[in-house]
Design a protein around this motif. Sequence first.
Motif, PDB file in Angstrom:
ATOM      1  N   ALA A 105       0.291  -5.452  -7.951  1.00  0.00           N
ATOM      2  CA  ALA A 105      -1.373  -3.872  -8.472  1.00  0.00           C
ATOM      3  C   ALA A 105      -0.295  -3.607  -9.817  1.00  0.00           C
ATOM      4  O   ALA A 105       0.604  -3.234  -9.662  1.00  0.00           O
ATOM      5  CB  ALA A 105      -2.165  -3.024  -7.678  1.00  0.00           C
ATOM      6  N   MET A 115      -2.609  -3.906   4.728  1.00  0.00           N
ATOM      7  CA  MET A 115      -3.879  -4.632   5.283  1.00  0.00           C
ATOM      8  C   MET A 115      -2.732  -5.827   4.993  1.00  0.00           C
ATOM      9  O   MET A 115      -3.150  -6.777   4.933  1.00  0.00           O
ATOM     10  CB  MET A 115      -4.737  -4.469   4.420  1.00  0.00           C
ATOM     11  N   SER A 116      -2.321  -6.167   3.451  1.00  0.00           N
ATOM     12  CA  SER A 116      -2.044  -7.546   2.608  1.00  0.00           C
ATOM     13  C   SER A 116      -0.871  -7.545   3.560  1.00  0.00           C
ATOM     14  O   SER A 116       0.210  -8.673   3.298  1.00  0.00           O
ATOM     15  CB  SER A 116      -1.448  -7.260   1.045  1.00  0.00           C
ATOM     16  N   THR A 155      -3.964   1.109   0.924  1.00  0.00           N
ATOM     17  CA  THR A 155      -4.548   0.514   1.957  1.00  0.00           C
ATOM     18  C   THR A 155      -4.719  -0.637   1.758  1.00  0.00           C
ATOM     19  O   THR A 155      -4.553  -1.223   2.644  1.00  0.00           O
ATOM     20  CB  THR A 155      -5.900   1.465   2.687  1.00  0.00           C
ATOM     21  N   SER A 156      -4.026  -1.387   0.861  1.00  0.00           N
ATOM     22  CA  SER A 156      -4.683  -2.351   0.249  1.00  0.00           C
ATOM     23  C   SER A 156      -3.364  -3.200   0.579  1.00  0.00           C
ATOM     24  O   SER A 156      -3.001  -4.702   1.406  1.00  0.00           O
ATOM     25  CB  SER A 156      -5.101  -2.207  -1.043  1.00  0.00           C
ATOM     26  N   HIS A 175      -5.951  -1.072 -12.607  1.00  0.00           N
ATOM     27  CA  HIS A 175      -6.582   0.194 -12.603  1.00  0.00           C
ATOM     28  C   HIS A 175      -6.711   1.179 -13.363  1.00  0.00           C
ATOM     29  O   HIS A 175      -4.860   1.007 -13.666  1.00  0.00           O
ATOM     30  CB  HIS A 175      -6.819   0.763 -10.852  1.00  0.00           C
ATOM     31  N   LYS A 179      -6.664   3.924  -2.228  1.00  0.00           N
ATOM     32  CA  LYS A 179      -6.762   2.827  -1.956  1.00  0.00           C
ATOM     33  C   LYS A 179      -5.975   2.150  -1.475  1.00  0.00           C
ATOM     34  O   LYS A 179      -5.958   1.126  -1.233  1.00  0.00           O
ATOM     35  CB  LYS A 179      -8.191   2.827  -3.543  1.00  0.00           C
ATOM     36  N   LEU A 180      -5.217   1.953  -2.945  1.00  0.00           N
ATOM     37  CA  LEU A 180      -3.760   1.261  -2.706  1.00  0.00           C
ATOM     38  C   LEU A 180      -2.147   0.822  -1.802  1.00  0.00           C
ATOM     39  O   LEU A 180      -2.533  -0.779  -1.488  1.00  0.00           O
ATOM     40  CB  LEU A 180      -3.140   1.079  -4.279  1.00  0.00           C
ATOM     41  N   GLU A 238      -4.881  -7.097  -9.715  1.00  0.00           N
ATOM     42  CA  GLU A 238      -5.859  -6.420  -9.267  1.00  0.00           C
ATOM     43  C   GLU A 238      -4.689  -5.276 -10.659  1.00  0.00           C
ATOM     44  O   GLU A 238      -3.702  -4.687 -10.889  1.00  0.00           O
ATOM     45  CB  GLU A 238      -6.155  -5.901  -8.310  1.00  0.00           C
TER      46      GLU A 238
END
Length: 219
Positions: A138, A217-218, A213-214, A179, A210-211, A177
């Motif tokens: 990211a 999850m990955s 959490t992302s 931002h 947000k990042l 991704e």
Amino acid sequence: MATLLHIDASARKSRSITRSLGTAFKTQWLSANAEDKFIYRDVGSAPPEFIGESWIDAAFTPENERTEEQASLLSQSDLLIDEVSEASVIVISTPMYNYGMPAALKAWVDQIVRVNKTFSFDLSRGDFPLEPILSGKALVLLTSCGEFGFGKGEARENMNHLTPHLRTVSKYLGVEETHELRVEYQEFGDARHKASIEQAYKAIPEMVSKLSTSLAMSA
């Protein structure tokens, strides 16, 4: 455990909006992710070498055929690529200079986007022979500009050669991704500028959350 790589590109040491934003992001990230590794590189104060003909010759020479001098020429590039390869999140805090990126940041990009290291080249792919080697990262852009209206559909969209350029080359950094938090109106120094700064700082916690959490999850 993730790795956060922070690149500071402002030539200013003091009064730098992007340096302050970068510090705020790093502080909040490490507060929320205390176990994460942090790598910092200040290209604004210590720019990488500009690439030249000898560097290009070395990069396109097969590794097992390089001379000691060629290997030495690529040593800084190797280090910078290793940092990017390790990173889960890349934070680039940079001002807009003359509608594009600072020369120091472009030098960093040129040291990293390198054949057989961060991209492969194969003419059998037809008109699109370049393909990224790295993936899964990211990118967070913390930017500032003297004017305003550089966003999509806005008055100066076509004058913005900072964000689109970074988005384009970022795929060769393994970015999937992106931002951005942008501070505008710097040269005006009015209430709009103050509001833009406040909005950017207020957006950092949500972006960190947000990042984080992302990534979790990955994992």
